[in-house]
Design a protein around this motif. Sequence first.
Motif, PDB file in Angstrom:
ATOM      1  N   TRP A 154       0.819  -1.210   0.000  1.00  0.00           N
ATOM      2  CA  TRP A 154       0.000   0.000   0.000  1.00  0.00           C
ATOM      3  C   TRP A 154       0.854   1.261   0.000  1.00  0.00           C
TER       4      TRP A 154
ATOM      5  N   ILE B 138       0.309   3.959  -2.937  1.00  0.00           N
ATOM      6  CA  ILE B 138      -0.236   5.290  -2.666  1.00  0.00           C
ATOM      7  C   ILE B 138       0.799   6.366  -2.982  1.00  0.00           C
ATOM      8  N   ARG B 139       2.043   6.113  -2.579  1.00  0.00           N
ATOM      9  CA  ARG B 139       3.107   7.080  -2.876  1.00  0.00           C
ATOM     10  C   ARG B 139       3.198   7.338  -4.370  1.00  0.00           C
TER      11      ARG B 139
ATOM     12  N   LEU C 174       1.728  10.137   4.348  1.00  0.00           N
ATOM     13  CA  LEU C 174       0.983  10.111   3.092  1.00  0.00           C
ATOM     14  C   LEU C 174      -0.412  10.722   3.247  1.00  0.00           C
TER      15      LEU C 174
ATOM     16  N   CYS D  93      -2.827   9.680   5.168  1.00  0.00           N
ATOM     17  CA  CYS D  93      -3.773   8.560   5.138  1.00  0.00           C
ATOM     18  C   CYS D  93      -4.100   8.139   6.568  1.00  0.00           C
TER      19      CYS D  93
END
Length: 157
Positions: free
Chosen positions: A36, A40-41, A86, A88
């Motif tokens: 993940w 996401i990055r 991030l 998140c």
Amino acid sequence: MSSARKNLNSLARWALDVQLKPLRALDPLIRPERGWIRAIREALGMTTGQFAKRLGVSQPRVAALERAEANEVVTLKSLRHAAEALDCELVYALVPKKPLEDVVRDRARLLADLQLARTNHTMRLENQGVSKQRMERAREALAEELLRNDRRLWADV
């Protein structure tokens, strides 16, 4: 086990089932092959260098973190820090495949079946077998007894 302790266990199962019910209804998420964090990055267009700066670590540490997640050896603490960097939320839960009360009841019935099978086998050898209906009543009675003493449920069989 005291009645109060059994009621607390039952109440705890109920409370967890209520809390986990929305998660159980979700389709399981499949973790991206490379993890993940990296997914996401990259979706954000963030380089490892930029992410390292946000995390306050070196660029090689980011690569190690992403490998650790992909290999399922990352710590929750590291995931939490990565999620924050991030922007998140880290979502972490163990979601039983069915309600906890059903798990406990199924286990009690399994143990009752195992115990009754041994007894019934011996009785049949002595030509004293019991009817299927009587076995079912005995199974439910034994399962209820096991539920009253739920510490026995998870002993090795």
